[in-house]
Enzyme design. Sequence first.
Site, short mmCIF file in Angstrom:
data_model
loop_
_atom_site.label_atom_id
_atom_site.label_comp_id
_atom_site.label_asym_id
_atom_site.label_seq_id
_atom_site.Cartn_x
_atom_site.Cartn_y
_atom_site.Cartn_z
N CYS A 155 0.88 -1.17 0.00
CA CYS A 155 0.00 0.00 0.00
C CYS A 155 0.92 1.22 0.00
CB CYS A 155 -0.89 0.01 1.23
SG CYS A 155 -1.80 1.55 1.41
N LEU A 400 10.70 -33.16 -12.37
CA LEU A 400 11.03 -33.33 -10.95
C LEU A 400 9.84 -34.00 -10.28
CD1 LEU A 400 12.65 -29.89 -10.10
CD2 LEU A 400 13.67 -32.11 -9.72
N GLU A 1252 2.17 16.35 2.82
CA GLU A 1252 3.56 16.17 2.40
C GLU A 1252 4.61 16.31 3.50
OE1 GLU A 1252 4.07 18.71 -1.00
OE2 GLU A 1252 3.11 17.22 -2.29
C1 LIG Z 1 6.74 -11.83 -6.26
C2 LIG Z 1 7.65 -13.01 -6.22
C3 LIG Z 1 8.65 -13.03 -5.26
C4 LIG Z 1 9.51 -14.12 -5.20
N1 LIG Z 1 10.49 -14.11 -4.25
C5 LIG Z 1 11.34 -15.16 -4.18
C6 LIG Z 1 12.36 -15.20 -3.20
O1 LIG Z 1 12.47 -14.31 -2.37
N2 LIG Z 1 13.20 -16.26 -3.20
C7 LIG Z 1 13.09 -17.28 -4.10
O2 LIG Z 1 13.87 -18.21 -4.04
N3 LIG Z 1 12.13 -17.25 -5.02
C8 LIG Z 1 11.28 -16.24 -5.09
N4 LIG Z 1 10.30 -16.22 -6.04
C9 LIG Z 1 10.25 -17.32 -7.01
C10 LIG Z 1 9.24 -18.35 -6.64
O3 LIG Z 1 9.64 -19.05 -5.51
C11 LIG Z 1 9.10 -19.28 -7.84
O4 LIG Z 1 8.49 -18.52 -8.87
C12 LIG Z 1 8.26 -20.48 -7.54
O5 LIG Z 1 8.78 -21.26 -6.52
C13 LIG Z 1 8.11 -21.32 -8.79
O6 LIG Z 1 7.17 -22.32 -8.52
P1 LIG Z 1 5.92 -22.51 -9.46
O7 LIG Z 1 5.19 -23.69 -8.96
O8 LIG Z 1 5.13 -21.29 -9.56
O9 LIG Z 1 6.63 -22.83 -10.83
P2 LIG Z 1 6.20 -22.48 -12.28
O10 LIG Z 1 6.25 -21.02 -12.48
O11 LIG Z 1 4.94 -23.14 -12.62
O12 LIG Z 1 7.38 -23.16 -13.09
C14 LIG Z 1 8.68 -22.64 -13.04
C15 LIG Z 1 9.57 -23.47 -13.97
O13 LIG Z 1 9.71 -24.76 -13.43
C16 LIG Z 1 9.28 -25.74 -14.36
N5 LIG Z 1 8.68 -26.79 -13.56
C17 LIG Z 1 7.70 -26.65 -12.65
N6 LIG Z 1 7.48 -27.83 -12.05
C18 LIG Z 1 8.33 -28.73 -12.59
C19 LIG Z 1 8.58 -30.09 -12.37
N7 LIG Z 1 7.90 -30.79 -11.49
N8 LIG Z 1 9.54 -30.69 -13.10
C20 LIG Z 1 10.25 -30.01 -14.02
N9 LIG Z 1 10.04 -28.70 -14.28
C21 LIG Z 1 9.09 -28.08 -13.55
C22 LIG Z 1 8.34 -25.00 -15.27
O14 LIG Z 1 8.26 -25.62 -16.53
C23 LIG Z 1 8.98 -23.64 -15.34
O15 LIG Z 1 10.00 -23.63 -16.28
C24 LIG Z 1 9.39 -15.18 -6.12
C25 LIG Z 1 8.37 -15.15 -7.05
C26 LIG Z 1 7.51 -14.08 -7.12
C27 LIG Z 1 6.43 -14.04 -8.14
S1 FES Z 2 -2.31 2.19 -2.22
FE1 FES Z 2 -3.29 1.56 -0.39
S2 FES Z 2 -4.80 3.05 -0.08
FE2 FES Z 2 -3.72 3.76 -1.85
#
Ligand SMILES: Cc1cc2nc3c(=O)[nH]c(=O)nc-3n(C[C@H](O)[C@H](O)[C@H](O)COP(=O)(O)OP(=O)(O)OC[C@H]3O[C@@H](n4cnc5c(N)ncnc54)[C@H](O)[C@@H]3O)c2cc1C
Ligand code: FES
Length: 1305
Positions: A155, A400, A1252
């Site tokens: 926010c 995996l 501000e």
């Molecule tokens: C806002 C935000 C903050 C984040 N902060 C962090 C952080 O602080 N630290 C950190 O470590 N990570 C961070 N991440 C990353 C996050 O942890 C990963 O995006 C997440 O773990 C991926 O998992 P998923 O299930 O969404 O994978 P997906 O996005 O679905 O897949 C990711 C990749 O893995 C492949 N894949 C998925 N499953 C398998 C499988 N079983 N076998 C083979 N390939 C596979 C997919 O094909 C793709 O290429 C952040 C992500 C976001 C969006």
């Molecule tokens: S961004 Fe949270 S009230 Fe405006």
Amino acid sequence: MKNFEPANGNSIEFKVNGKDYVVQDPDPTTSLNSWMRIQPKLTGVKVMCEEGGCGCCVVTLQKPNETPKAVNSVSVKLCLMPLCAADGCTFTTVEGLGNQQDGYHPIQTNVAQFGASQCGYCTPGFVMNMYSSLLSEDPAPTQQKIEDSFDGNICRCTGYRSLLDAMKCFACDADPNLLAQCKDIEPPSFLKRKTSNSASNCTCPDIGKAPCKGSCKTNVGVRSIKVSSDATTWLKPTSMQDLVSIMQGTDSNQFKLVCGNTSSGVFKPTSFPKYLVDINFVPDLTTTFNYSTMVKFGSCITLSSIVKLLKEKTSESVTFAPLVEHILKIAGLPVRNAASWAGNMMVKHLHREFPSDVCVLMEGAGAKVNVLNADTGITTTCSVFGTNGLMSLDMSKKVLVSLEIPKLVNGSGKNHVFISYKIMPRSQLQNAHAYVNAAFYTEVINGKPSSEIRIVYGGIRPDFARATETENFLVGKEISDANLTSSIKLLSQELAPVQQDPVDASVSYKLNLALGLFYKFYVSLYDPSKLGPGIESAITPMQRPVSTGTQTFKPDPTTYPVSQDIPKLSGILQASGEAYYLSDRLPTKDELHCAFVTSDDGNVDIDVIDDKDASMMPGFVQIITGTNFPSGVKNTHLYPFDTSQPLLATDHVEFAGQPLAIVVAESDVQARRIAAAVKVSYKNKQKAVISIQDAIDASSFFPSAENNFKMGDPDQAIADAKHKVTGECELGQQYHFYMETQYCRAEPTEEGGFSIEAATQGQSWVQNAIAYAYSLPCNKIEVATKRVGGAYGGKSTNSLITSCAAALAAYCTRKPVRFHADLKTCMSTYGARVPYLLKYTVGCDDTGLIQGLDWTIYTNSGPTIIFNAFFKINEVVIYLSAYFCENRKYKLVACKSNIPSPTWCRSPVSLQMIAFNEVMVEHIADQLNIDPIQVKQVNLYKQGQHNLYNEQLLFCNIRDIYNKYLLFTIINDLLSEYNIAERQAAIVTYNQNNKWKKRGLAVTPIKVSWSWMKHTVLVSICSDDGSVIVSHGGIESGQGINTKVAQVAAYELGIPMDNVIVQRTTNITSMNSDVTGGSITSEINCKAVIGACKILKSRIQPVKDKMDPASTWKEVIAKCYEDDIDLVVSHMVTKDGGTIRYNSYGATASEVEYDVLTGEHQILKVDTIFDCGISLNPSVDIGQVEGAFVMGIGFWLMERYVRDADTGKLLIDGTWEYKPPTTKDIPINWNIQLLKDAPNPLGVLRSKASGEPPMCMAVSIPFALKQALTSSRADHGITGFFPLKFPATVETLHELVKLDPVTNF
Ligand SMILES: Cc1cc2nc3c(=O)[nH]c(=O)nc-3n(C[C@H](O)[C@H](O)[C@H](O)COP(=O)(O)OP(=O)(O)OC[C@H]3O[C@@H](n4cnc5c(N)ncnc54)[C@H](O)[C@@H]3O)c2cc1C
Ligand code: FES
Ligand code: FES
């Protein structure tokens, strides 16, 4: 895909808020967020970053394979969820919780009651996160748990305190003071549920009300599907066999496995493969096992589920508690609820530079992964890193399957030690990736590490994970100082970090940080009784308890509703998602959408804009470039400020991010995809001027903008002074981070003009700029704005770009066209806060009293000087802080550069000027070795002294405010209200006793001057019932202007507030109003409303006088109408309309704690006194103080701008790299006092503005940190002045301590 042909048709089915939806032929590349906002029109699901970083799109999800449903509902971010992944799922959006018809949910009413929404654009996301948290697993959470669960919502307006308070009322250990504030609210039904598990008492997660009949499941449940759009097919197998056959029958580059799809928020897909394979419903991948020697997680198990299981089994392995603690630092809760461990590891596999926490942790914990080769059917078990580890495998055609985490139990001579760390740009451990992360494991036998030792790092360099040489060295070596020093030396050679790009942490920081983390680990192996003095502070973690605070104010009941702390009128609509924003307006059938093609380079010429391929893409309508601009239309947007600035570059490109073309398409997504596909080549590259230093080196200035101001004889005063202090300070950019990005909708009108709906702060600017560009009379441009989702100056001149672009596309196509600039475009194309550089020389006496000062101020103005045109030097320095000096001279130099023209941003100029003054007096204090608090005190303005306009400060109370902090100097160390002297003494003792943790305290006073603007209001009384409509000239952007205006109108007319409604701002009702900004707009419009009401009263009074005194307002108005009294008044307040200017005063004391080994810190306590006169609405004004202060925390500590040195391209154009503060960046204890009994004789109804100045007081925090740093530097022999660098990030602070690990550890 012949080998996978499920029976279902080309459709998906799911449930939203209890209603079934069947989507035929869904597009697998569409996000559920886009669909949800347009198809069922659930616009309470907001859109902003589209990368999982902000949280405004949070909803509650229940997957079909999870039972019982009420306990498995989780928050997720819809922008990351593909539409097709919704099949079989059940969702609750904010609309499903409560609304005007059905009544509101307690979370919604609490948010409104606590004044916890300002612009309100983030609010539904907060409400839904709370709702989901309460539903999942713990219906009666603690306050701590509630605070912890808001690690994924941003926010920008509120400063979080009010939001957290509203939510903490639902805690089982809620503070009675909080509960007292919501006593009128029904007890939440969730709490009742705790006493009974029966479904009949459960709250239905779909509709938000009890009872849950358990019948909300979708009709389809878990099933295999195959749905296609033009180029991409979504496959959902429900068995391992099907998954394997899909993988066997497809080239590995033609398919992508999809689990949570959250990686698309980190590495945004630029194209899609032929097949997207949803693996979430393959049972082998979703199972968890708990064996005696290990736990085993299927690859689709989410990070939240891992946390849940490990928490339950903490006693079964020494690794589980630290793993939980660290996993909770990954992303934010709604992302962890969707993100799998396997996806995380595969992101690392694909992008070796990714600082994966999961990989570091699992390698450290000795976990193994099982990988199935779909072609051979063979499953391999391996570690994460190492010669045969996962990272070395070719993963084509492999999946995996599972992760095995061994259980390590102490006892019988075994002593396992497992510690992990994550140091990130947000110091407070939330929603940020690591600079460096690390996990350390060893088994200590007879006081020596055994052969099992693992030292794992992330973020060091793409090809590095294990410090094997150091591991080998340590095996069997005694834990001793000598071996510590040897291993630090060895490790420092082994690490060899690299900085992968300019955004990445520096090599020196990474190295020192990595060594510091190792030191923390090694020290923890010592027998505590053998640690030297102060060393234990290396190990003790910084604990953040639940945040607390007070808000103190003294309203005046004699003027109610004026001065009453009335919650914002639209708060409940914002909390329910019913409040309207332009971004929520549904497209009409014939409406088109447009997007910019922007430049990648600056100070270069365009060679070719090639749209051949792009124009063949679906949805393409038209492309408009600088060279095919319609004849007769002026290619500019910056009227009247600088009409030489083009809307679309024609030949020369000034800056990277500059618009080169506008693509018009049938949908928003299509417009953006087509724009991205347009190819641009460049020629005649010249060196881009990026920084102020670049401009000084190249003598790139705007000579016409240079101006000077002199008072007294500063040269002589400095020459005569006993002490001279010279230095410089640079302050960079800040992105406004409005949650509703730039929007405008333009529609051609029958008169040949435009009807504009714009998310703007300046309607008349929009009107005039479009009229100028099309050579139209201004009366043909109609502009309307209901409210904007945050602005902070970013929708002033910037909104002219958006509006002129939308108008151009509408003009060319003769259709209504909407322009929605996404976050990346907003950050890289639009102007941000103006960067400044100050070079100063000051002369002072032994007490630090300033006798003369000489400042040269450089601004980085980009290609135009619009900003400087507004701020002449004498006006700039009028904002000067609380310090008086008789002899001063100032010189302002505007630098011409190749960055987007900077613009207004909350506290423009005053923020920098106040900070520069603080830099100067703190420098004096350092050089003279005096407490800065005293130097500040001797230099404060006194009542009656003259400011730079030669006006006497008659009502100056800065010394009174400041002395509240300083009573100790006056009354001989007796307690003052804020115990500053005692706290300073305690800090000295703390710092003596702790080598690796330090504390500091700083006090900042402020004085800010206000000047008036012009605004017009229209006040109309409806003759039939006496109800009143006000339309004012300001824009409701969260500052509560509508509420204050309604209060004032009700007060002035003597009617209840319920009789007043404030309608949207239009230039028809409020023509010629100035831009909304400078915090003063609410007051000016209140003043205008008072004027209008007085005119109305003067018309009404004669009629009333002739009536029975007992006549009601309604009767009087009806009689007025009968007597032909005009009940509509338009009134304008002008710069000369009475009082011109007054000052606001305030002071803040900030106390901080700093971790010397990492650079992390926390804000322990902030006390603020702020002068709001007699506040028009204390609830609104305290909200403004809090929001501004936290935006200040962002500016001073974490929000950094990084540009490519060659092109000037912005390298931090999203939430992954740009980090505004989140819930745990706020002070742990935060006390705000609106100065009592301080009526402002020069203001509106005795009030003062609030928006501000509090932002400027946040500069006390870096100076408190500087004190902590000074103590640490002194510990290793470094004394004397050192300048702070801003933003004072974790990395910057760490480098300023100048630790040498080899000699200092
Ligand atoms: C806002 C935000 C903050 C984040 N902060 C962090 C952080 O602080 N630290 C950190 O470590 N990570 C961070 N991440 C990353 C996050 O942890 C990963 O995006 C997440 O773990 C991926 O998992 P998923 O299930 O969404 O994978 P997906 O996005 O679905 O897949 C990711 C990749 O893995 C492949 N894949 C998925 N499953 C398998 C499988 N079983 N076998 C083979 N390939 C596979 C997919 O094909 C793709 O290429 C952040 C992500 C976001 C969006
Ligand atoms: S961004 Fe949270 S009230 Fe405006
Ligand atoms: S829009 Fe979804 S998290 Fe920002």
